[in-house]
Design a protein around this motif. Structure first.
Motif, mmCIF file in Angstrom:
data_model
loop_
_atom_site.group_PDB
_atom_site.id
_atom_site.type_symbol
_atom_site.label_atom_id
_atom_site.label_comp_id
_atom_site.label_asym_id
_atom_site.label_seq_id
_atom_site.Cartn_x
_atom_site.Cartn_y
_atom_site.Cartn_z
ATOM 1 N N SER A 1 48.346 -22.185 16.165
ATOM 2 C CA SER A 1 47.908 -23.601 15.525
ATOM 3 C C SER A 1 48.502 -24.694 14.964
ATOM 4 O O SER A 1 48.534 -25.997 15.432
ATOM 5 C CB SER A 1 48.432 -22.736 13.371
ATOM 6 O OG SER A 1 49.309 -22.387 12.774
ATOM 7 N N VAL B 1 47.556 -26.332 18.835
ATOM 8 C CA VAL B 1 46.181 -26.872 17.673
ATOM 9 C C VAL B 1 46.539 -28.192 17.494
ATOM 10 O O VAL B 1 46.409 -29.429 17.866
ATOM 11 C CB VAL B 1 45.464 -26.128 17.016
ATOM 12 C CG1 VAL B 1 44.361 -26.939 16.626
ATOM 13 C CG2 VAL B 1 44.490 -24.990 18.061
ATOM 14 N N ILE C 1 42.994 -34.339 19.451
ATOM 15 C CA ILE C 1 41.517 -33.917 19.870
ATOM 16 C C ILE C 1 40.889 -34.421 20.916
ATOM 17 O O ILE C 1 39.991 -33.386 21.862
ATOM 18 C CB ILE C 1 40.807 -34.395 18.452
ATOM 19 C CG1 ILE C 1 41.052 -33.999 16.775
ATOM 20 C CG2 ILE C 1 38.754 -34.413 18.542
ATOM 21 C CD1 ILE C 1 40.312 -34.675 15.829
ATOM 22 N N THR D 1 41.879 -31.987 23.563
ATOM 23 C CA THR D 1 40.748 -31.001 23.584
ATOM 24 C C THR D 1 39.568 -30.831 24.086
ATOM 25 O O THR D 1 38.568 -29.901 24.209
ATOM 26 C CB THR D 1 41.025 -30.714 21.922
ATOM 27 O OG1 THR D 1 42.332 -30.272 21.409
ATOM 28 C CG2 THR D 1 40.401 -29.175 21.872
ATOM 29 N N LEU E 1 33.636 -27.622 16.980
ATOM 30 C CA LEU E 1 34.885 -26.617 17.318
ATOM 31 C C LEU E 1 35.794 -27.753 17.603
ATOM 32 O O LEU E 1 37.770 -27.273 16.793
ATOM 33 C CB LEU E 1 34.763 -25.077 18.155
ATOM 34 C CG LEU E 1 36.054 -24.569 18.265
ATOM 35 C CD1 LEU E 1 36.208 -24.530 17.147
ATOM 36 C CD2 LEU E 1 36.091 -24.227 19.990
ATOM 37 N N VAL E 2 35.477 -28.977 18.320
ATOM 38 C CA VAL E 2 36.307 -29.273 18.702
ATOM 39 C C VAL E 2 37.374 -30.503 17.109
ATOM 40 O O VAL E 2 37.832 -31.214 16.984
ATOM 41 C CB VAL E 2 36.133 -30.865 19.556
ATOM 42 C CG1 VAL E 2 37.008 -31.731 20.159
ATOM 43 C CG2 VAL E 2 35.934 -29.718 20.923
ATOM 44 N N SER F 1 38.863 -28.696 14.994
ATOM 45 C CA SER F 1 39.711 -27.691 15.099
ATOM 46 C C SER F 1 41.414 -28.192 14.820
ATOM 47 O O SER F 1 42.662 -27.272 14.219
ATOM 48 C CB SER F 1 40.624 -28.172 17.379
ATOM 49 O OG SER F 1 40.923 -29.715 16.924
#
Length: 307
Positions: free
Chosen positions: A135, A138, A143, A146, A179-180, A183
């Motif tokens: 986490s 991430v 973003i 990712t 999902l992106v 995230s």
């Protein structure tokens, strides 16, 4: 409950007016929108004066705001500089972004909360450490990194998805973009749930439930999780508006023509009506989401009552 809802709705009015006024003033200092209409060449004085009169830009900012708000309450968000109604742009953009936001919220709920519960119950164990490290990674990665990485791997290299979303933007196409988008929030939901579970696990009501001989499953789901979800629900509720307004990067990467795309185009072309109109609706989304979150508190915790 009814009096509380009415009181909250009345409190929304000054907040809404203040937020829209601030947005209106900020957008109006971005630059001269008339210069953008004329392209690279400078508008001649007669054309500039005609365009300002046509779009109401010849009035003071305060007069423009009062006129704009009067039109908003009648459902008229103005006309973009290309002659298209802002409401028409909203009718095509908001459904796409709403679908994208739903996918993102589902990821937060379906993945974030269970991971938080597991790590909260197994605090200090390898699974807890692994999820915390993941986490943190991430949260640390932007973003756009990712999004571009998943687009390159899943779309270009492996061919599992289309690199760009079609105009229909179905739920299936929005899984990876969702999902992106989710995230970073997903990582926060996981950590917030973990902390809340670990803290409430030591509470007296949990020890009492265990002493009564209740099964572990019932103690966790019926007692521990229900009380631990209050801060998580607060975060997810306020995150709805943030996801819709912050989808600019994700929508640009996957070529999604939603709210983020329209805001980007409006800022790029200094289209005041488009930017203010879309942000005005996002302000309403924030206010309604906060009201719904407050009402959910009473559902999660019976001790909370609204007079």
């Amino acid at each position: 409950m009814g009096r509380y809802v009415v009181r909250r709705l009345l409190q929304m009015i000054p907040v809404f007016i203040g937020a829209t006024l601030l947005i209106f003033l900020m957008v109006n200092v971005m630059g001269d929108p008339i210069a953008g209409l004329c392209g690279e060449r400078q508008c001649d004085p007669a054309t500039a004066a005609q365009l300002k009169k046509e779009f109401g830009l010849d009035k003071s900012v305060w007069q423009q705001y009062v006129t704009y708000m009067g039109n908003v309450f009648t459902g008229d968000f103005g006309t973009a500089f290309n002659g298209q109604k802002v409401t028409e742009l909203m009718s095509t953009a908001f459904p796409v972004t709403i679908r994208l936001t739903i996918v993102a919220i589902l990821f937060e709920i379906v993945i974030g909360i269970p991971l938080g519960v597991i790590t909260g119950l197994k605090r200090g164990r390898p699974v807890d450490t692994s999820v915390l490290l993941l986490s943190l990674v991430v949260i640390s990665v932007p973003i756009f990194v990712t999004g571009l990485l998943l687009q390159l791997l899943l779309g270009v290299e492996w061919g599992w998805i289309k690199p760009s979303v079609s105009a229909d933007a179905t739920f299936g196409e929005l899984i990876v973009p969702g999902l992106v988008l989710a995230s970073v929030s997903l990582a926060y939901v996981t950590r917030l749930t973990r902390t809340s579970i670990a803290e409430n696990r030591r509470s007296d009501y949990v020890r009492t439930a265990v002493a009564k001989g209740l099964s572990r499953r019932r103690v966790v789901i019926r007692h521990l999780l229900r009380n631990s979800l209050i801060p998580v629900v607060t975060f997810i509720g306020t995150d709805i508006g943030a996801l819709m307004g912050g989808a600019i990067v994700t929508e640009r990467i996957f070529n999604i023509h939603g709210v983020g795309y329209q805001l980007y185009q409006g800022i790029l072309r200094q289209n005041t009506q488009t930017v203010v109109g879309f942000v005005t609706v996002l302000v309403l989304v924030f206010l309604v989401a906060n009201l719904v979150v407050d009402l959910l508190y009473a559902v999660l915790d019976p001790r909370i009552r609204y007079a």
